[in-house]
Scaffold this active site. Structure first.
Site, short mmCIF file in Angstrom:
data_model
loop_
_atom_site.label_atom_id
_atom_site.label_comp_id
_atom_site.label_asym_id
_atom_site.label_seq_id
_atom_site.Cartn_x
_atom_site.Cartn_y
_atom_site.Cartn_z
N TYR A 1 -21.95 111.43 79.62
CA TYR A 1 -20.88 112.16 80.31
C TYR A 1 -20.94 112.02 81.83
O TYR A 1 -19.92 112.11 82.49
CB TYR A 1 -20.96 113.65 79.95
CG TYR A 1 -20.46 113.95 78.56
CD1 TYR A 1 -19.10 114.04 78.31
CD2 TYR A 1 -21.34 114.12 77.50
CE1 TYR A 1 -18.62 114.31 77.04
CE2 TYR A 1 -20.88 114.39 76.21
CZ TYR A 1 -19.52 114.48 75.99
OH TYR A 1 -19.04 114.73 74.74
N LYS B 1 -28.51 123.17 92.36
CA LYS B 1 -27.77 122.82 91.14
C LYS B 1 -27.85 123.93 90.09
O LYS B 1 -26.84 124.37 89.52
CB LYS B 1 -28.34 121.52 90.59
CG LYS B 1 -27.90 121.17 89.20
CD LYS B 1 -26.44 120.87 89.17
CE LYS B 1 -25.95 120.82 87.75
NZ LYS B 1 -24.63 120.27 87.63
N ASN C 1 -24.74 126.85 88.69
CA ASN C 1 -24.34 127.16 87.32
C ASN C 1 -24.73 128.59 86.93
O ASN C 1 -24.04 129.23 86.13
CB ASN C 1 -24.94 126.14 86.35
CG ASN C 1 -24.14 124.85 86.38
OD1 ASN C 1 -23.00 124.83 86.83
ND2 ASN C 1 -24.74 123.77 85.91
N ARG D 1 -22.11 131.05 88.13
CA ARG D 1 -20.94 131.11 87.24
C ARG D 1 -21.29 131.86 85.95
O ARG D 1 -20.51 132.69 85.48
CB ARG D 1 -20.45 129.70 86.94
CG ARG D 1 -19.04 129.67 86.40
CD ARG D 1 -18.34 128.39 86.75
NE ARG D 1 -17.13 128.20 85.96
CZ ARG D 1 -15.93 128.68 86.32
NH1 ARG D 1 -15.80 129.36 87.43
NH2 ARG D 1 -14.87 128.48 85.55
N HIS E 1 -7.89 142.95 95.25
CA HIS E 1 -8.73 143.36 96.37
C HIS E 1 -9.20 142.09 97.08
O HIS E 1 -9.57 141.12 96.41
CB HIS E 1 -9.92 144.17 95.84
CG HIS E 1 -10.83 144.70 96.90
ND1 HIS E 1 -11.67 143.88 97.62
CD2 HIS E 1 -11.02 145.96 97.38
CE1 HIS E 1 -12.33 144.62 98.49
NE2 HIS E 1 -11.96 145.88 98.36
N GLY F 1 -19.95 127.88 76.41
CA GLY F 1 -20.51 126.66 75.84
C GLY F 1 -20.70 125.61 76.91
O GLY F 1 -20.72 125.92 78.10
N CYS G 1 -24.11 123.04 80.46
CA CYS G 1 -24.60 123.40 81.80
C CYS G 1 -24.75 124.89 81.97
O CYS G 1 -25.85 125.41 82.10
CB CYS G 1 -23.61 122.87 82.82
SG CYS G 1 -23.19 121.18 82.49
N TYR H 1 -16.02 123.33 73.42
CA TYR H 1 -16.58 124.43 74.18
C TYR H 1 -15.60 124.99 75.20
O TYR H 1 -15.77 126.10 75.69
CB TYR H 1 -17.91 124.03 74.83
CG TYR H 1 -17.83 123.35 76.17
CD1 TYR H 1 -17.83 124.09 77.35
CD2 TYR H 1 -17.77 121.97 76.27
CE1 TYR H 1 -17.78 123.47 78.59
CE2 TYR H 1 -17.73 121.35 77.50
CZ TYR H 1 -17.72 122.10 78.65
OH TYR H 1 -17.66 121.48 79.86
N ARG I 1 -20.52 120.55 72.66
CA ARG I 1 -21.90 121.00 72.89
C ARG I 1 -21.96 122.50 73.15
O ARG I 1 -21.24 123.02 73.98
CB ARG I 1 -22.51 120.21 74.05
CG ARG I 1 -22.75 118.76 73.69
CD ARG I 1 -23.31 117.98 74.84
NE ARG I 1 -22.39 117.90 75.95
CZ ARG I 1 -22.70 117.36 77.13
NH1 ARG I 1 -23.90 116.88 77.33
NH2 ARG I 1 -21.81 117.31 78.09
#
Ligand code: SAJ
Length: 403
Positions: free
Chosen positions: A9, A198, A202, A205, A236, A249, A252, A311, A319
């Site tokens: 990927y 890195k 993630n 998030r 706001h 999913g 990452c 996902y 995945r």
């Protein structure tokens, strides 16, 4: 010449991008079948703009092989799974690829690792290989990928990048290489900082998605409309809540934050709870299905269908998909029968899988929207008259249920 190791990927689009921007590239993967597919002119996954990019790169002379090349720069983009028990990153593929590269790499070559790794992995797992092989002449660099499936080609061109290197000059050289195609800003820093940024991106998030999921659970408990509440809160100026969903999913956001929990178990508390919240969402949806069946008097589970197996929307990547997690949970509860359909999944991967939207809809009375593919958004009217559990708040038909 650049030798890109690992044509999945990340490695594949990165190799294509460099080749189509005037860099001489040879892509290497130990999977013979994959190399044969690429050499026959076919891509191995779908992505907007990827076929065009592939054509450009082929015209520019990109080559694919199972052999490692003798050259001055290597980019390693192999998978980094995590150990489900210890939650730690499993760098075995990275280490194996590094060993293979060292067999052919000339003195002073640069070895760029793009694979996502937890902070300290290069120090703990990769550098010892160089020391053991007496190859400390090799320059190590970490250039974590940042692209999002579904918009990879655009993001490869436009995202800012981070390059971590021991030696600033080598870092700048690698930055120049990435600048051949990357229009974003390229920051050069040290390796551990690059590794950490890195994983932190993630994790940011994941924690924010978990917050939205937790709000959905609170609102469900007291019959409040989570979507209306998030919409108002986001008006706001300093609030920006993400959207709840049936789970998280992908390879990452549902994986990388566990590296921090695995490495700092007594410190990474918010992260640990967030990951558990997200991982619990497929079960939460399963429970909603049960509640709604009870409420509507439905008893036949084989008339219930899950829309979507990937996902997230409009990709063919399954995945860690919430639907697969939900189906596994169903089996763990010794139940079977849920029907499944996804327009992006042509092969049979689960039981009771359909390959046509109309046939799927004919076979069920209750549809659970697990993934918001454009296909279902464009065919919403076909759900009229059915019981619908909309996990993404995309359906405007009357009487729709939410998570
Ligand atoms: N999701 C929600 N609610 C939201 C947003 C997403 O439930 O509001 C779910 C999605 O449905 C999906 C999962 O989260 O199941 C992750 O999807 P995503 O689109 O947020 O991210 P990924 O996993 O496809 O890609 C991420 C990106 N990272 C960040 O946005 C910080 C991408 O930039 C990274 O390159 C990629 O991870 C990676 O390889 O690390």
């Amino acid at each position: 010449m650049i030798n890109v190791i690992g044509l999945g990927y990340i490695g594949f689009p990165t190799a294509l991008m460099m080749a189509s921007h005037g860099v001489e590239v040879i892509g290497t993967d130990y999977n013979k079948e994959l190399v044969a597919t690429l050499n026959a002119g076919h891509t191995t996954f779908k992505e907007d703009g990827l076929d065009e990019l592939f054509r450009d790169a082929l015209k520019a002379g990109i080559k694919f092989t199972t052999e490692y090349q003798v050259t001055d720069t290597y980019i390693v983009s192999v998978p980094t799974p995590y150990d489900k028990f210890s939650k730690k990153v499993d760098a075995c593929y990275v280490v194996a690829a590094v060993k293979d590269v060292l067999r052919v790499a000339p003195k002073g070559a640069t070895l760029v690792i793009e694979s996502t790794i937890s902070p300290g992995t290069i120090e703990k797992c990769v550098r010892p290989v160089l020391v053991a092989e007496k190859r400390e002449d090799i320059h190590l660099v970490h250039a974590p990928e940042r692209i999002i499936p579904g918009n990879m080609v655009y993001e490869l061109l436009h995202n800012n990048r981070t390059i971590g290197a021991d030696d600033k000059e080598i870092g700048e050289e690698v930055a120049k290489l990435y600048a051949s195609f990357c229009q974003g800003e390229i920051v050069v820093t040290d390796i551990k900082t690059a590794e950490m940024t890195k994983v932190v991106e993630n994790t940011f998030r994941a924690v924010n998605i978990a917050f939205a999921n937790e709000l959905a659970k609170i609102c469900r408990h007291d019959n409040m409309d989570v979507y209306e509440i998030i919409k108002i809160c986001n008006m706001h100026p300093r609030v920006n809540i993400l959207q709840p969903g049936p789970g998280v999913g992908g390879h990452c956001i549902s994986v990388d934050p566990w590296f921090l929990v695995g490495d700092y178990p007594s410190l990474a508390k918010v992260i640990d709870e967030s990951m558990k919240t997200n991982d619990g969402m497929p079960d939460f949806v399963l429970n909603r299905i049960y509640e709604i069946m009870k409420e509507t008097g439905m008893t036949d589970i084989s008339r219930v269908g899950l829309y979507g197996l990937t996902y997230k929307e409009n990709v063919d990547d399954m995945r860690e998909s919430p639907t697969l997690q939900l189906l596994e949970s169903q089996e763990r509860h010794l139940a079977t029968g849920l029907k499944v359909y996804d327009p992006f999944i042509e092969k049979d991967v689960v039981k009771n899988q359909y390959h046509s939207l109309d046939e799927f809809l004919d076979a069920v009375d209750f549809v659970v929207i697990m993934v918001k593919h454009n296909e279902i958004k464009d065919n919403m009217d076909k759900l009229a008259g059915k019981t619908v559990l909309d996990c993404h708040n995309i359906c405007r038909l009357p009487g729709v249920y939410h998570i």
